[in-house]
Scaffold this motif. Structure first.
Motif, PDB file in Angstrom:
ATOM      1  N   ALA A  85      -5.269  -3.857  -8.407  1.00  0.00           N
ATOM      2  CA  ALA A  85      -6.229  -2.947  -7.766  1.00  0.00           C
ATOM      3  C   ALA A  85      -6.055  -2.937  -6.253  1.00  0.00           C
ATOM      4  CB  ALA A  85      -7.655  -3.362  -8.123  1.00  0.00           C
ATOM      5  N   ASP A  86      -5.455  -3.997  -5.711  1.00  0.00           N
ATOM      6  CA  ASP A  86      -5.223  -4.063  -4.271  1.00  0.00           C
ATOM      7  C   ASP A  86      -4.112  -3.115  -3.829  1.00  0.00           C
ATOM      8  OD1 ASP A  86      -7.148  -6.047  -3.784  1.00  0.00           O
ATOM      9  OD2 ASP A  86      -5.762  -7.538  -4.570  1.00  0.00           O
ATOM     10  N   LEU A  87      -3.336  -2.599  -4.785  1.00  0.00           N
ATOM     11  CA  LEU A  87      -2.250  -1.677  -4.452  1.00  0.00           C
ATOM     12  C   LEU A  87      -2.510  -0.266  -4.968  1.00  0.00           C
ATOM     13  CD1 LEU A  87       0.892  -3.887  -5.077  1.00  0.00           C
ATOM     14  CD2 LEU A  87      -0.014  -3.092  -2.898  1.00  0.00           C
ATOM     15  N   THR A  88      -3.688  -0.002  -5.466  1.00  0.00           N
ATOM     16  CA  THR A  88      -4.007   1.306  -6.018  1.00  0.00           C
ATOM     17  C   THR A  88      -5.064   1.971  -5.135  1.00  0.00           C
ATOM     18  OG1 THR A  88      -3.601   0.368  -8.194  1.00  0.00           O
ATOM     19  CG2 THR A  88      -4.687   2.498  -8.126  1.00  0.00           C
ATOM     20  N   PRO A  89      -4.665   2.945  -4.304  1.00  0.00           N
ATOM     21  CA  PRO A  89      -5.639   3.570  -3.398  1.00  0.00           C
ATOM     22  C   PRO A  89      -6.873   4.114  -4.109  1.00  0.00           C
ATOM     23  CG  PRO A  89      -3.419   4.225  -2.788  1.00  0.00           C
ATOM     24  CD  PRO A  89      -3.314   3.462  -4.092  1.00  0.00           C
ATOM     25  N   MET A  90      -6.711   4.576  -5.352  1.00  0.00           N
ATOM     26  CA  MET A  90      -7.872   5.073  -6.087  1.00  0.00           C
ATOM     27  C   MET A  90      -8.888   3.948  -6.283  1.00  0.00           C
ATOM     28  SD  MET A  90      -7.246   8.257  -6.647  1.00  0.00           S
ATOM     29  CE  MET A  90      -8.052   8.909  -8.084  1.00  0.00           C
ATOM     30  N   ASP A  91      -8.415   2.721  -6.492  1.00  0.00           N
ATOM     31  CA  ASP A  91      -9.313   1.587  -6.720  1.00  0.00           C
ATOM     32  C   ASP A  91      -9.872   1.027  -5.417  1.00  0.00           C
ATOM     33  OD1 ASP A  91      -9.057   1.648  -9.479  1.00  0.00           O
ATOM     34  OD2 ASP A  91      -7.384   0.241  -9.496  1.00  0.00           O
ATOM     35  N   TYR A  92      -9.012   0.770  -4.441  1.00  0.00           N
ATOM     36  CA  TYR A  92      -9.509   0.081  -3.243  1.00  0.00           C
ATOM     37  C   TYR A  92     -10.157   1.022  -2.246  1.00  0.00           C
ATOM     38  CZ  TYR A  92      -5.356   1.252  -0.383  1.00  0.00           C
ATOM     39  OH  TYR A  92      -4.373   1.891   0.317  1.00  0.00           O
ATOM     40  N   PHE A  93     -10.029   2.325  -2.455  1.00  0.00           N
ATOM     41  CA  PHE A  93     -10.631   3.245  -1.497  1.00  0.00           C
ATOM     42  C   PHE A  93     -11.452   4.347  -2.147  1.00  0.00           C
ATOM     43  CE2 PHE A  93     -10.143   7.476   0.383  1.00  0.00           C
ATOM     44  CZ  PHE A  93     -10.993   7.333   1.458  1.00  0.00           C
ATOM     45  N   LEU A 117      -7.414  10.046   5.059  1.00  0.00           N
ATOM     46  CA  LEU A 117      -6.246   9.927   4.176  1.00  0.00           C
ATOM     47  C   LEU A 117      -5.073   9.265   4.889  1.00  0.00           C
ATOM     48  CD1 LEU A 117      -6.407  13.333   2.283  1.00  0.00           C
ATOM     49  CD2 LEU A 117      -7.141  11.068   1.490  1.00  0.00           C
ATOM     50  N   SER A 118      -4.922   9.532   6.162  1.00  0.00           N
ATOM     51  CA  SER A 118      -3.879   8.870   6.945  1.00  0.00           C
ATOM     52  C   SER A 118      -4.127   7.364   7.002  1.00  0.00           C
ATOM     53  CB  SER A 118      -3.833   9.455   8.357  1.00  0.00           C
ATOM     54  OG  SER A 118      -2.894   8.776   9.135  1.00  0.00           O
ATOM     55  N   ASN A 119      -5.387   6.978   7.191  1.00  0.00           N
ATOM     56  CA  ASN A 119      -5.729   5.553   7.209  1.00  0.00           C
ATOM     57  C   ASN A 119      -5.471   4.898   5.855  1.00  0.00           C
ATOM     58  OD1 ASN A 119      -6.465   5.642   9.885  1.00  0.00           O
ATOM     59  ND2 ASN A 119      -8.628   5.999   9.448  1.00  0.00           N
ATOM     60  N   VAL A 120      -5.696   5.637   4.780  1.00  0.00           N
ATOM     61  CA  VAL A 120      -5.418   5.106   3.442  1.00  0.00           C
ATOM     62  C   VAL A 120      -3.917   4.858   3.286  1.00  0.00           C
ATOM     63  CG1 VAL A 120      -5.440   5.640   0.968  1.00  0.00           C
ATOM     64  CG2 VAL A 120      -7.441   6.135   2.372  1.00  0.00           C
ATOM     65  N   ARG A 121      -3.104   5.785   3.775  1.00  0.00           N
ATOM     66  CA  ARG A 121      -1.642   5.603   3.702  1.00  0.00           C
ATOM     67  C   ARG A 121      -1.206   4.361   4.488  1.00  0.00           C
ATOM     68  NH1 ARG A 121      -1.808  11.166   4.077  1.00  0.00           N
ATOM     69  NH2 ARG A 121      -1.379  11.169   6.298  1.00  0.00           N
ATOM     70  N   ILE A 122      -1.778   4.182   5.669  1.00  0.00           N
ATOM     71  CA  ILE A 122      -1.449   3.011   6.486  1.00  0.00           C
ATOM     72  C   ILE A 122      -1.879   1.737   5.749  1.00  0.00           C
ATOM     73  CG2 ILE A 122      -2.048   1.779   8.613  1.00  0.00           C
ATOM     74  CD1 ILE A 122      -2.247   4.646   9.907  1.00  0.00           C
ATOM     75  N   SER A 123      -3.068   1.754   5.178  1.00  0.00           N
ATOM     76  CA  SER A 123      -3.565   0.597   4.436  1.00  0.00           C
ATOM     77  C   SER A 123      -2.681   0.306   3.227  1.00  0.00           C
ATOM     78  CB  SER A 123      -5.003   0.847   3.983  1.00  0.00           C
ATOM     79  OG  SER A 123      -5.475  -0.233   3.221  1.00  0.00           O
ATOM     80  N   PHE A 124      -2.237   1.353   2.535  1.00  0.00           N
ATOM     81  CA  PHE A 124      -1.367   1.151   1.375  1.00  0.00           C
ATOM     82  C   PHE A 124      -0.069   0.472   1.792  1.00  0.00           C
ATOM     83  CE2 PHE A 124       2.104   2.441  -1.379  1.00  0.00           C
ATOM     84  CZ  PHE A 124       1.654   1.925  -2.593  1.00  0.00           C
ATOM     85  N   ARG A 125       0.501   0.926   2.884  1.00  0.00           N
ATOM     86  CA  ARG A 125       1.751   0.323   3.357  1.00  0.00           C
ATOM     87  C   ARG A 125       1.546  -1.160   3.698  1.00  0.00           C
ATOM     88  NH1 ARG A 125       6.572   2.595   6.494  1.00  0.00           N
ATOM     89  NH2 ARG A 125       7.630   0.688   7.050  1.00  0.00           N
ATOM     90  N   THR A 126       0.443  -1.454   4.384  1.00  0.00           N
ATOM     91  CA  THR A 126       0.123  -2.837   4.736  1.00  0.00           C
ATOM     92  C   THR A 126      -0.015  -3.687   3.480  1.00  0.00           C
ATOM     93  OG1 THR A 126      -1.005  -2.139   6.745  1.00  0.00           O
ATOM     94  CG2 THR A 126      -1.580  -4.323   5.894  1.00  0.00           C
ATOM     95  N   ARG A 127      -0.717  -3.158   2.493  1.00  0.00           N
ATOM     96  CA  ARG A 127      -0.925  -3.883   1.243  1.00  0.00           C
ATOM     97  C   ARG A 127       0.393  -4.096   0.505  1.00  0.00           C
ATOM     98  NH1 ARG A 127      -6.390  -3.594  -0.745  1.00  0.00           N
ATOM     99  NH2 ARG A 127      -7.712  -2.831   0.907  1.00  0.00           N
TER     100      ARG A 127
END
Length: 92
Positions: free
Chosen positions: A22-30, A66-76
């Motif tokens: 779930a830490d790598l799934t934007p639908m779950d963590y965001f 959505l841009s912040n979600v992409r950045i967060s996904f990359r970090t994760r």
């Protein structure tokens, strides 16, 4: 199972279920948290009201968010690689 032998994918099945975090799934963590908080801010009245609220909630998600979600996904994803796929939530 007799029609499609060994075709079951899941826990305890002949084909192992692929790992999912779930830490790598934007639908779950965001997304679900944001939409649910928005939709249930006020108690719902009718099914149509709830459907409309869901549509409006999605429309309010800005390109910046959505841009912040992409950045967060990359970090994760990078943390997951650094930790060799092990738990990394404590590093977020």
């Amino acid at each position: 199972m007799s029609i499609f032998p060994n075709a079951w994918i899941g826990r305890q099945g002949p084909t192992a279920l692929p790992p999912r975090s779930a830490d790598l799934t934007p639908m779950d963590y965001f997304l679900w948290g944001v939409v649910i908080s928005d939709v249930y801010r006020v108690p719902g009245t009718t099914r149509e009201d709830m459907v409309e609220r869901i549509h409006q909630s999605f429309q309010r998600i800005s390109p910046l968010v959505l841009s912040n979600v992409r950045i967060s996904f990359r970090t994760r994803a990078e943390l997951c690689l650094t930790e060799n796929g092990h738990h990394f939530e404590q590093l977020l």
